[in-house]
Design an enzyme around this catalytic site. Structure first.
Site, mmCIF file in Angstrom:
data_model
loop_
_atom_site.group_PDB
_atom_site.id
_atom_site.type_symbol
_atom_site.label_atom_id
_atom_site.label_comp_id
_atom_site.label_asym_id
_atom_site.label_seq_id
_atom_site.Cartn_x
_atom_site.Cartn_y
_atom_site.Cartn_z
ATOM 1 C CG PHE A 126 -27.036 22.803 3.622
ATOM 2 C CD1 PHE A 126 -27.947 23.805 3.335
ATOM 3 C CD2 PHE A 126 -25.747 23.175 3.990
ATOM 4 C CE1 PHE A 126 -27.595 25.147 3.416
ATOM 5 C CE2 PHE A 126 -25.389 24.516 4.080
ATOM 6 C CZ PHE A 126 -26.315 25.506 3.797
ATOM 7 C CG ASP B 269 -20.210 19.008 1.465
ATOM 8 O OD1 ASP B 269 -19.410 19.283 2.387
ATOM 9 O OD2 ASP B 269 -21.112 19.790 1.097
ATOM 10 C CE LYS C 24 -20.671 24.724 8.195
ATOM 11 N NZ LYS C 24 -21.562 23.944 7.361
HETATM 12 C C1 LIG Z 1 -21.990 24.483 6.017
HETATM 13 C C2 LIG Z 1 -21.965 23.546 4.873
HETATM 14 C C3 LIG Z 1 -21.680 23.999 3.563
HETATM 15 C C4 LIG Z 1 -21.506 25.467 3.225
HETATM 16 O O1 LIG Z 1 -20.461 26.077 3.886
HETATM 17 P P1 LIG Z 1 -20.414 27.691 3.981
HETATM 18 O O2 LIG Z 1 -19.080 27.975 4.584
HETATM 19 O O3 LIG Z 1 -21.552 28.108 4.848
HETATM 20 O O4 LIG Z 1 -20.555 28.213 2.598
HETATM 21 C C5 LIG Z 1 -21.604 23.061 2.563
HETATM 22 N N1 LIG Z 1 -21.793 21.757 2.807
HETATM 23 C C6 LIG Z 1 -22.079 21.290 4.034
HETATM 24 C C7 LIG Z 1 -22.266 19.819 4.248
HETATM 25 C C8 LIG Z 1 -22.196 22.166 5.113
HETATM 26 O O5 LIG Z 1 -22.511 21.712 6.330
#
Ligand SMILES: *Cc1c(COP(=O)(O)O)cnc(C)c1O
Length: 430
Positions: free
Chosen positions: A147, A235, A276
């Protein structure tokens, strides 16, 4: 009793969202009006423990006074100039952030998906300019069940049919390998290593259901990339900022809260993606970090964002990162995470007919429900948890993710484990 801004009931407010909002989410039937620390209150004044933390954006707790003060003070002075001009917050923030995480440069964005897109662009351009990949042929390797966000290019390499279906045509140039499978990764990297620009990976797959890879997966994957001149891209949007009991998950089991590239357990990515909790959930802030030799491939006009690097974002993110360090949230996540999994393991052992497994790191954990993936048990359990005063949300399949704000105390955590135990007992009896 706490009151909300609104005089409408939860029922009425849910009906408004239902009627006027796109149905792109399926929320639990709880309407929140206020938050402080680990707690949120609904419009009727009922208090809940928040065990989602806005998908780990609110690691510092709701409405942390230091972060809110930073927001309000900065909002009174200057909010947005765009990058057409310099502003007096950005340079200080960039220096702070790059030192905090040990990189030479940062490219500031707003949301997580934008930061992932930015990283993909940087990696591709690096592939052409620095690695000499023939024009238009750069490949990026990703993992199954990943994701990384919701844009067209990002869903192009998703394996979730619901996230991806009927949004094509898709962006080419991505190839997927199974997560936590070094042999598969090596086989793909060896196919055409001269055309592979990067490997993009979550150090723990959060949305997929908190899948924790083997201890050596991340370091070994990074080594495979290094040997082939392929950029290793982490990520850490969900796993970063203390969530897993280390400042970054790629820090492994080191608790020093940053500044420790010497640590044996630290796997330094070539490109680090954050979002986040970098803002404590107060404002959308994301960032891509890398060293000069990589970041220099982006020149004026080649990437940007009207809001990226604005003074408000800079002030909020600096305050949010100060809080993580000053309140030792990383260490708290590690200690209480161990305790949480201990308590959940007791429940798994006592009620195997209800729970099949607990897994996670720090305060990013998941409990796997013992039922078919398409049953409603996890959802029903989350509804019962909400009634008992604890908010959590099912994630892919029959899995409940538990991720409270990292400011949670030991007593609060024990109380929350009691709440969960009560609901599990109730399901075991039915
Ligand atoms: C939440 C998330 C995203 C996307 O972030 P948004 O601010 O919702 O666009 C990308 N990568 C990971 C691992 C995430 O948990």
């Amino acid at each position: 009793m706490l009151t909300s801004n609104s005089t409408l009931s939860s029922e009425a407010l849910m009906e408004l969202e239902n009627q006027y909002g796109a149905h792109n989410y399926h929320p639990l039937p709880v309407v929140l009006a206020r938050g402080r620390g680990v707690y949120v209150w609904d419009v009727e004044g009922k208090r809940y423990y928040d065990f989602l933390s806005a998908y780990s954006a609110v690691n510092q707790g709701h409405c942390h006074p230091r972060i809110i003060d930073a927001l309000v003070e900065q909002a009174r002075e200057l909010t947005l100039t765009s990058r057409a001009f310099y502003n007096d917050g950005l340079g200080l923030y960039e220096e702070y952030l790059t030192r905090y995480f040990g990189f030479e440069k940062v490219l500031p964005m707003n949301t997580g998906a934008e930061a992932v897109e930015t990283a993909v662009k940087i990696v591709r351009k690096w592939g052409y300019e620095k690695k000499g990949i023939p024009a238009g042929e750069a490949k990026i390797i990703v993992c199954g069940q990943n994701f990384h966000g919701r844009t067209i290019s990002i869903i192009s390499f998703s394996s979730d049919p619901n996230a991806k279906g009927q949004f094509g045509p898709y962006t080419p140039g991505f190839q997927s390998v199974p997560y936590n499978d070094l042999a598969a990764l090596q086989a793909v990297l060896d196919q055409e290593p001269e055309k592979i620009a990067g490997f993009l990976v979550e150090p723990i797959q959060g949305e997929a259901g908190v899948y924790v890879p083997d201890d050596n997966f991340i370091p070994a994957a990074a080594a495979l990339c290094r040997e082939r001149n392929i950029l290793f891209v982490a990520d850490e949007i969900q796993t970063g900022i203390g969530r897993t009991g280390a400042l970054l998950r790629i820090c492994g089991d080191c608790t020093c809260a940053g500044h420790c590239e010497q640590q044996a357990t630290y796997t330094r990515p070539d490109v680090l993606i954050l979002g986040k909790a970098i803002s404590g959930g107060v404002y959308p802030v994301s960032a891509v970090l890398a060293d000069n030799t990589i970041m220099e491939v982006i020149r004026p006009g080649q990437h940007g964002s009207t809001f990226g690097g604005n003074p408000l974002a800079c002030a909020v993110a600096m305050a949010a990162l100060e809080v993580v360090r000053d309140e030792k949230l990383t260490q708290n996540a590690r200690q209480l995470g161990n305790r949480f999994r201990e308590r959940m393991q007791e429940l798994v052992d006592r009620f195997p007919q209800v729970l099949s497994k607990v897994r996670g790191k720090g305060l990013l954990n998941a409990v796997v429900i013992n039922d078919t993936p398409d049953s409603k048990t996890a959802w029903n359990m989350c509804v019962s948890l909400a009634e008992a005063g604890l908010l959590a949300k099912p994630t892919h399949g029959n899995i409940i993710r538990f991720a409270p704000p990292l400011v949670i105390t030991e007593d609060q955590l024990e109380e929350c484990c009691d709440i969960i135990a009560g609901v599990v007992e109730q399901f075991a009896a039915n």
